[in-house]
Design a protein around this motif. Structure first.
Motif, PDB file in Angstrom:
ATOM      1  N   ASP A 157      30.402  32.722  27.920  1.00 18.07           N
ATOM      2  CA  ASP A 157      31.748  32.328  27.524  1.00 18.07           C
ATOM      3  C   ASP A 157      32.107  32.887  26.148  1.00 18.07           C
ATOM      4  O   ASP A 157      33.123  32.525  25.576  1.00 18.07           O
ATOM      5  CB  ASP A 157      31.842  30.792  27.536  1.00 18.07           C
ATOM      6  N   LYS A 281      36.017  28.123  37.808  1.00 18.78           N
ATOM      7  CA  LYS A 281      35.135  28.969  36.990  1.00 18.78           C
ATOM      8  C   LYS A 281      33.687  28.809  37.447  1.00 18.78           C
ATOM      9  O   LYS A 281      32.940  29.790  37.567  1.00 18.78           O
ATOM     10  CB  LYS A 281      35.288  28.582  35.521  1.00 18.78           C
ATOM     11  N   TYR A 285      35.351  32.007  40.314  1.00 19.51           N
ATOM     12  CA  TYR A 285      36.733  32.495  40.358  1.00 19.51           C
ATOM     13  C   TYR A 285      37.326  32.482  38.950  1.00 19.51           C
ATOM     14  O   TYR A 285      38.205  31.681  38.630  1.00 19.51           O
ATOM     15  CB  TYR A 285      37.581  31.628  41.303  1.00 19.51           C
ATOM     16  N   ASP A 286      36.820  33.378  38.113  1.00 19.11           N
ATOM     17  CA  ASP A 286      37.193  33.368  36.692  1.00 19.11           C
ATOM     18  C   ASP A 286      38.684  33.600  36.465  1.00 19.11           C
ATOM     19  O   ASP A 286      39.307  32.949  35.629  1.00 19.11           O
ATOM     20  CB  ASP A 286      36.398  34.431  35.932  1.00 19.11           C
ATOM     21  N   GLU A 287      39.230  34.558  37.226  1.00 17.96           N
ATOM     22  CA  GLU A 287      40.651  34.877  37.030  1.00 17.96           C
ATOM     23  C   GLU A 287      41.550  33.717  37.432  1.00 17.96           C
ATOM     24  O   GLU A 287      42.491  33.369  36.719  1.00 17.96           O
ATOM     25  CB  GLU A 287      41.028  36.092  37.870  1.00 17.96           C
ATOM     26  N   SER A 289      40.723  30.645  37.536  1.00 19.45           N
ATOM     27  CA  SER A 289      40.503  29.568  36.579  1.00 19.45           C
ATOM     28  C   SER A 289      41.370  29.770  35.331  1.00 19.45           C
ATOM     29  O   SER A 289      42.049  28.843  34.866  1.00 19.45           O
ATOM     30  CB  SER A 289      39.023  29.523  36.199  1.00 19.45           C
TER      31      SER A 289
END
Ligand code: ATP
Ligand code: MG
Length: 326
Positions: A157, A281, A285-287, A289
């Protein structure tokens, strides 16, 4: 692979904010399988069990769980649910949002709280009328597991390192073991740490929260200090949390059932929707999130807002505005 999400709304405003968060997740083009299950006061009144076996089994097998809140039965529901996901760390971000009245608007902290031991795994005794005692449990293995997670967390992060908060000058054996173990794992990973005594932390975070970022702490200290930070950011209705285990995790707002406003359709769904962003996240699914975080943030700043934030919008209005912004 389709991820299975257990949805456990529970009681009170849990029944209002959990469906709102599911609506947001459904608006993303991700193929989730949602499975809903009961827990809490209502199902206890009906069946005699606050946490039916099938709900426990669902949380223990789903990829992630979204939980709302439980009323009087809270301890009978959430403690076993945390065990169901084998959660060893409780992630509690405390961030002040633009446009929200906060004591310290510059606050942006994440607590990584040990979630299995300390006084919660301890034992109290009443030896005589005059004398009571408490033992607490701190293990090297649990401290190591938390520290490994913290190292991955700051790495993934993009944080500089973390603070280790403890009271090892008084509790030399227990907090001493915690501090030494966490520090040595961080050193092995080349992660920078600083040590802060928990009493000093309480003062320093109130005066200048910006000097802290990621805070790793024992169970009870994490409970108390993250609530203190909640006070700095100005709103119980905004704080999300994640209980993470080795293979699965459970996400929930920090607030409870809010019986004073339950059933009126005016609960602030932000804490639960931010918890859902943490769930995204966690599943990679980072985007999506980040998009949900941004949409919530923009909605908090520009409205519509629920009455707890001084507005007159409903839960449905706010949810629709967040989905629109996505
Ligand atoms: P419980 O025993 O279930 O925790 P509680 O009475 O302590 O219930 P909380 O849910 O902890 O209630 O909430 C404390 C206060 O904050 C209440 O006045 C409640 O209305 C308010 N509050 C909490 N969450 C929200 C929310 N999502 N939206 C609006 N107000 C909220
Ligand atoms: Mg409460």
């Amino acid at each position: 692979m389709t991820h299975q999400i257990a949805v456990i709304p529970g009681d009170g405003i849990g029944r209002e904010v959990t469906p709102a968060a599911v609506e947001v997740l459904e608006s993303l083009e991700i193929d989730f399988e949602f499975v809903e299950a009961d827990a809490g006061d209502a199902v206890q009144a009906e069946t005699g069990e606050a946490l039916p076996q099938e709900t426990y089994d669902l949380a223990a097998s789903a990829d992630a769980t979204l939980f709302g809140a439980a009323g009087d039965t809270a301890a009978d529901v959430i403690l076993p649910l945390r065990t169901a996901v084998d959660s060893f760390v409780n992630i509690r971000p405390a961030k002040a949002y633009p446009g929200i009245d906060a004591v310290r608007p510059e606050t942006d902290l994440v607590f990584l709280r040990e979630n299995t031991e300390g006084v919660y795994a301890g034992h109290e005794d009443r030896l005589t009328q005059d004398v009571s005692t408490l033992t607490r449990v701190v293990t090297e293995s649990a401290s190591e597991r938390l520290a490994e997670f913290a190292c991955e967390y700051v790495d993934g992060d993009d944080h500089d390192g973390f603070s280790i908060v403890h009271k090892a000058n008084v509790m030399r054996e227990t907090d001493g073991l915690f501090r030494d173990t966490v520090k040595s794992v961080a050193d092995e990973h080349g992660v920078e740490t600083e040590e802060v005594l928990m009493d000093a932390f309480a003062t320093r975070v109130c005066l200048d929260p910006e000097q802290f970022d990621v805070v790793v702490c024992p169970n009870l200290a994490g409970d108390v200090l993250s609530d203190l930070a909640a006070g700095l950011v100005g709103g119980l209705g905004l704080l999300p949390s994640a209980n993470v285990g080795p293979d699965r995790a459970l996400f929930e707002p920090v607030h409870g059932t809010a019986p004073d406003i339950a059933g009126q359709g005016i609960a602030n769904p932000a804490a639960t929707i931010i918890s859902a962003a943490m769930l995204l996240k966690y599943l990679g699914y980072d985007e999506a999130s980040a998009a949900v975080h941004d949409a919530v943030e923009a909605t908090l700043e520009n409205g519509p807002r629920t009455p707890d934030l001084g507005g007159d919008a409903t839960t449905a209005d706010v949810t629709a505005a967040i989905i629109d912004r996505l």
